[in-house]
Design a protein around this motif. Structure first.
Motif, PDB file in Angstrom:
ATOM      1  N   ALA A 360       0.832  -1.209   0.000  1.00  0.00           N
ATOM      2  CA  ALA A 360       0.000   0.000   0.000  1.00  0.00           C
ATOM      3  C   ALA A 360       0.859   1.249   0.000  1.00  0.00           C
ATOM      4  CB  ALA A 360      -0.936  -0.010   1.207  1.00  0.00           C
ATOM      5  N   SER A 361       1.929   1.237   0.792  1.00  0.00           N
ATOM      6  CA  SER A 361       2.790   2.421   0.888  1.00  0.00           C
ATOM      7  C   SER A 361       3.506   2.691  -0.424  1.00  0.00           C
ATOM      8  CB  SER A 361       3.808   2.243   2.021  1.00  0.00           C
ATOM      9  OG  SER A 361       3.167   2.319   3.274  1.00  0.00           O
ATOM     10  N   MET A 362       4.024   1.647  -1.068  1.00  0.00           N
ATOM     11  CA  MET A 362       4.702   1.865  -2.344  1.00  0.00           C
ATOM     12  C   MET A 362       3.716   2.347  -3.399  1.00  0.00           C
ATOM     13  SD  MET A 362       7.343  -0.528  -4.520  1.00  0.00           S
ATOM     14  CE  MET A 362       6.136  -1.590  -5.329  1.00  0.00           C
ATOM     15  N   GLY A 363       2.493   1.813  -3.374  1.00  0.00           N
ATOM     16  CA  GLY A 363       1.495   2.260  -4.332  1.00  0.00           C
ATOM     17  C   GLY A 363       1.215   3.737  -4.204  1.00  0.00           C
ATOM     18  N   LYS A 364       1.004   4.197  -2.974  1.00  0.00           N
ATOM     19  CA  LYS A 364       0.715   5.616  -2.759  1.00  0.00           C
ATOM     20  C   LYS A 364       1.921   6.485  -3.118  1.00  0.00           C
ATOM     21  CE  LYS A 364       0.136   9.656  -0.507  1.00  0.00           C
ATOM     22  NZ  LYS A 364       1.094  10.659  -0.040  1.00  0.00           N
ATOM     23  N   ALA A 365       3.111   6.067  -2.673  1.00  0.00           N
ATOM     24  CA  ALA A 365       4.314   6.856  -2.945  1.00  0.00           C
ATOM     25  C   ALA A 365       4.575   6.957  -4.447  1.00  0.00           C
ATOM     26  CB  ALA A 365       5.517   6.227  -2.239  1.00  0.00           C
ATOM     27  N   TRP A 366       4.469   5.837  -5.144  1.00  0.00           N
ATOM     28  CA  TRP A 366       4.840   5.812  -6.558  1.00  0.00           C
ATOM     29  C   TRP A 366       3.834   6.552  -7.424  1.00  0.00           C
ATOM     30  CZ3 TRP A 366       3.045   3.783 -11.215  1.00  0.00           C
ATOM     31  CH2 TRP A 366       3.995   3.745 -12.250  1.00  0.00           C
ATOM     32  N   THR A 367       2.534   6.349  -7.165  1.00  0.00           N
ATOM     33  CA  THR A 367       1.552   7.054  -8.001  1.00  0.00           C
ATOM     34  C   THR A 367       1.633   8.560  -7.799  1.00  0.00           C
ATOM     35  OG1 THR A 367      -0.222   6.770  -6.353  1.00  0.00           O
ATOM     36  CG2 THR A 367      -0.073   5.122  -8.111  1.00  0.00           C
ATOM     37  N   SER A 368       1.880   8.997  -6.566  1.00  0.00           N
ATOM     38  CA  SER A 368       1.972  10.446  -6.338  1.00  0.00           C
ATOM     39  C   SER A 368       3.235  11.023  -6.979  1.00  0.00           C
ATOM     40  CB  SER A 368       1.923  10.767  -4.839  1.00  0.00           C
ATOM     41  OG  SER A 368       2.977  10.155  -4.134  1.00  0.00           O
ATOM     42  N   LEU A 369       4.314  10.240  -7.017  1.00  0.00           N
ATOM     43  CA  LEU A 369       5.540  10.700  -7.673  1.00  0.00           C
ATOM     44  C   LEU A 369       5.326  10.821  -9.186  1.00  0.00           C
ATOM     45  CD1 LEU A 369       8.618  11.321  -7.319  1.00  0.00           C
ATOM     46  CD2 LEU A 369       9.008   8.899  -7.858  1.00  0.00           C
ATOM     47  N   LYS A 370       4.723   9.800  -9.797  1.00  0.00           N
ATOM     48  CA  LYS A 370       4.489   9.843 -11.242  1.00  0.00           C
ATOM     49  C   LYS A 370       3.465  10.924 -11.611  1.00  0.00           C
ATOM     50  CE  LYS A 370       7.412   7.064 -12.828  1.00  0.00           C
ATOM     51  NZ  LYS A 370       8.445   7.588 -13.744  1.00  0.00           N
ATOM     52  N   ALA A 371       2.498  11.135 -10.728  1.00  0.00           N
ATOM     53  CA  ALA A 371       1.513  12.187 -10.988  1.00  0.00           C
ATOM     54  C   ALA A 371       2.167  13.557 -10.949  1.00  0.00           C
ATOM     55  CB  ALA A 371       0.386  12.113  -9.967  1.00  0.00           C
ATOM     56  N   ARG A 372       3.138  13.724 -10.073  1.00  0.00           N
ATOM     57  CA  ARG A 372       3.856  15.001 -10.010  1.00  0.00           C
ATOM     58  C   ARG A 372       4.506  15.313 -11.355  1.00  0.00           C
ATOM     59  NH1 ARG A 372       7.975  16.277  -5.032  1.00  0.00           N
ATOM     60  NH2 ARG A 372       6.837  18.027  -4.110  1.00  0.00           N
ATOM     61  N   GLU A 373       5.144  14.318 -11.959  1.00  0.00           N
ATOM     62  CA  GLU A 373       5.750  14.518 -13.271  1.00  0.00           C
ATOM     63  C   GLU A 373       4.681  14.820 -14.315  1.00  0.00           C
ATOM     64  OE1 GLU A 373       8.543  12.178 -16.551  1.00  0.00           O
ATOM     65  OE2 GLU A 373       7.432  11.024 -15.060  1.00  0.00           O
ATOM     66  N   THR A 374       3.570  14.091 -14.225  1.00  0.00           N
ATOM     67  CA  THR A 374       2.512  14.239 -15.231  1.00  0.00           C
ATOM     68  C   THR A 374       1.887  15.625 -15.202  1.00  0.00           C
ATOM     69  OG1 THR A 374       2.051  11.865 -15.059  1.00  0.00           O
ATOM     70  CG2 THR A 374       0.339  13.252 -16.040  1.00  0.00           C
ATOM     71  N   VAL A 375       1.543  16.119 -14.017  1.00  0.00           N
ATOM     72  CA  VAL A 375       0.914  17.443 -13.959  1.00  0.00           C
ATOM     73  C   VAL A 375       1.922  18.549 -14.266  1.00  0.00           C
ATOM     74  CG1 VAL A 375      -0.864  16.655 -12.347  1.00  0.00           C
ATOM     75  CG2 VAL A 375       1.193  17.745 -11.452  1.00  0.00           C
ATOM     76  N   SER A 376       3.195  18.311 -13.977  1.00  0.00           N
ATOM     77  CA  SER A 376       4.218  19.304 -14.345  1.00  0.00           C
ATOM     78  C   SER A 376       4.334  19.431 -15.850  1.00  0.00           C
ATOM     79  CB  SER A 376       5.576  18.910 -13.745  1.00  0.00           C
ATOM     80  OG  SER A 376       5.555  18.959 -12.340  1.00  0.00           O
ATOM     81  N   LEU A 377       4.281  18.306 -16.546  1.00  0.00           N
ATOM     82  CA  LEU A 377       4.298  18.345 -18.012  1.00  0.00           C
ATOM     83  C   LEU A 377       3.055  19.054 -18.536  1.00  0.00           C
ATOM     84  CD1 LEU A 377       5.525  14.701 -18.689  1.00  0.00           C
ATOM     85  CD2 LEU A 377       6.769  16.795 -19.263  1.00  0.00           C
ATOM     86  N   GLY A 378       1.916  18.797 -17.913  1.00  0.00           N
ATOM     87  CA  GLY A 378       0.691  19.472 -18.320  1.00  0.00           C
ATOM     88  C   GLY A 378       0.772  20.974 -18.137  1.00  0.00           C
ATOM     89  N   ARG A 379       1.395  21.392 -17.041  1.00  0.00           N
ATOM     90  CA  ARG A 379       1.540  22.831 -16.797  1.00  0.00           C
ATOM     91  C   ARG A 379       2.404  23.463 -17.872  1.00  0.00           C
ATOM     92  NH1 ARG A 379       2.603  27.213 -16.234  1.00  0.00           N
ATOM     93  NH2 ARG A 379       4.726  26.847 -16.943  1.00  0.00           N
ATOM     94  N   GLU A 380       3.449  22.763 -18.285  1.00  0.00           N
ATOM     95  CA  GLU A 380       4.299  23.273 -19.366  1.00  0.00           C
ATOM     96  C   GLU A 380       3.516  23.385 -20.673  1.00  0.00           C
ATOM     97  OE1 GLU A 380       7.730  20.791 -19.802  1.00  0.00           O
ATOM     98  OE2 GLU A 380       8.199  20.835 -17.662  1.00  0.00           O
TER      99      GLU A 380
END
Length: 438
Positions: A360-380
């Motif tokens: 559960a912890s890796m799932g939450k940590a990893w999805t939030s990390l990948k989402a950070r990259e995804t929304v940053s690309l969207g902002r660009e």
């Protein structure tokens, strides 16, 4: 009759008064080349046809939640986010989704599969992360604690109303001095005739400024163990105030709660919470739900960018026609496919009884990390409009930051998984261990 000569200051005031207060142009008039998020874009992120992995009931729930969120919440979310106010008139609309109570069976709760509950969480977060946090705190934390740790009488008394969203709950664990180190909390519960007296302070508690029911954790002064209590909002000595100036999840009403000799009757002590370990039964499920929030946020950002790049033109061509924009869009899409599959597998592990805290912890940590990259690309990709809440991406960019930290920061969740795979706990610096042996 003598007249006075106007002063420069008077002229300045006159000019300013004629300009201050002019309403902003409607975003559609100010920027007609692209559609704002108030008219939410169609879903375009299910590239690997994840829907095929869902049951017919789960697919129907996904469509229902998507329809309500796009119709009822999307048109108003930017305005309420800007004001940092909660849209209370939307609660009855959210109630029609029948997702409050999630996996709980009976007591008027929907009894969803954990996959169905996770999909609903993602679909709410796709349109508005604050609404998903409101439901998550109410349902996957407060209601689930009562369901898993409460007496039969408590379940009968509280869950039906909470399931209908006729009443709202919050979950009070975090304190000013103890966030990641939550097991060290200082709020205390002292046994008295007929009940308990709670003294202490909580911080960052979502829904707390208007919750009817507060699930509160405090240290039993007799056993030194953590116990759980159900506290009513009108209890004497209880005071909840809003935390101001947040940059993310601005619609969520996070609060500071002060307890000054708050009396709780014996009937409202949760019999299933006798140590901090008992909270793990709840956090195991809620962490799965939180892992799906970044997935939903990323889906919404991709959908917005996908439409925007095809509408917005520069140099005589749609932005979608430029190679560098295409690469970013595909990277976002790839992240979402991976996140969906990790989230789905996490649900299946839970359903089969194989999920561990590390999973559960890796799932939450990893999805939030990948989402950070995804929304940053969207902002660009959205350029200047990427800093406007009107086009969703800026709002999602900010909303993801608190999710990256709550329900276990990225680092703490990584250490939970690392402890499981190495056998070594590294939450406290080694220097503290050495000092305690001197």
């Amino acid at each position: 009759m003598a007249t006075s000569t106007p002063k420069h200051g008077d002229h300045f005031k006159e000019v300013m008064s004629s300009h201050i207060g002019l309403p902003a142009l409607d975003i559609s008039a100010a920027f007609p080349q692209a559609t704002p998020a108030s008219i939410f874009p169609p879903s375009a992120s299910d590239y690997y046809q994840f829907d095929d992995l869902l049951s017919p009931e789960e697919r129907a729930l996904r469509r229902k939640v998507r329809e309500v969120m796009e119709k009822e919440v999307a048109p108003i979310m930017a305005g309420y986010w800007e004001k940092a106010e909660f849209p209370f008139h939307v609660i009855p609309k959210l109630a029609t989704l029948s997702v409050a109570g999630g996996t709980i069976k009976g007591y008027g709760c929907p009894g969803l599969s954990i996959t169905g509950s996770a999909i609903a969480t993602a679909e709410v977060a796709r349109v508005d992360a604050s609404c998903s946090t409101f439901i998550l705190v109410h349902s996957s934390l407060a209601m689930l604690t009562i369901a898993l740790c409460g007496s039969e009488a408590q379940k009968q008394k509280y869950l039906p109303s909470l399931a209908q969203l006729h009443t709202v709950a919050c979950w009070a664990l975090t304190e000013p001095d103890y966030g990641s180190d939550a097991s060290s909390l200082r709020t205390i519960a002292t046994k008295v005739t007929g009940g308990w007296v709670i003294d202490g302070q909580k911080r960052w508690i979502g829904n707390s400024t208007f919750a009817d029911v507060l699930v509160v954790f405090a240290r039993n002064m007799s056993t030194n163990q953590i116990n759980g209590f159900i506290v009513k909002k009108d209890a004497p000595g209880l005071r909840a105030t809003k935390i101001e100036n947040k940059i993310g999840l601005r619609i969520v009403q996070n609060g500071d709660i002060l307890f000054k000799k708050v009396f709780v009757p014996d009937e409202d002590r949760l019999p299933g919470v006798n140590s901090f370990q008992d909270t793990n039964k709840v956090l195991a499920v809620s962490r799965v739900m939180v892992a799906w929030q970044p997935i939903g946020i990323s889906m919404g950002v991709f959908d917005m960018c996908h439409r925007y790049l095809k509408e917005r033109k520069q140099f005589g061509a749609p932005l979608a026609a430029f190679q560098i924009n295409q690469e970013k869009l595909v990277r976002m899409l790839g992240n979402i496919q991976a996140m969906l599959l990790v989230g789905w597998r996490l649900c299946k592990l839970y359903e089969s009884g194989k999920m561990t805290p590390g999973h559960a912890s890796m799932g939450k940590a990893w999805t939030s990390l990948k989402a950070r990259e995804t929304v940053s690309l969207g902002r660009e990709l959205l350029g200047g409009n990427g800093i406007l809440a009107d086009f969703l991406v800026a709002k999602a960019f900010c909303d993801l930051e608190p999710i990256f930290s709550y329900e276990g920061t990225y680092d703490i969740n990584s250490l939970v998984t690392a402890r499981e795979i190495t056998g070594f706990a590294s939450f406290k610096p080694a220097v503290l261990g050495k000092a305690s042996r001197l």
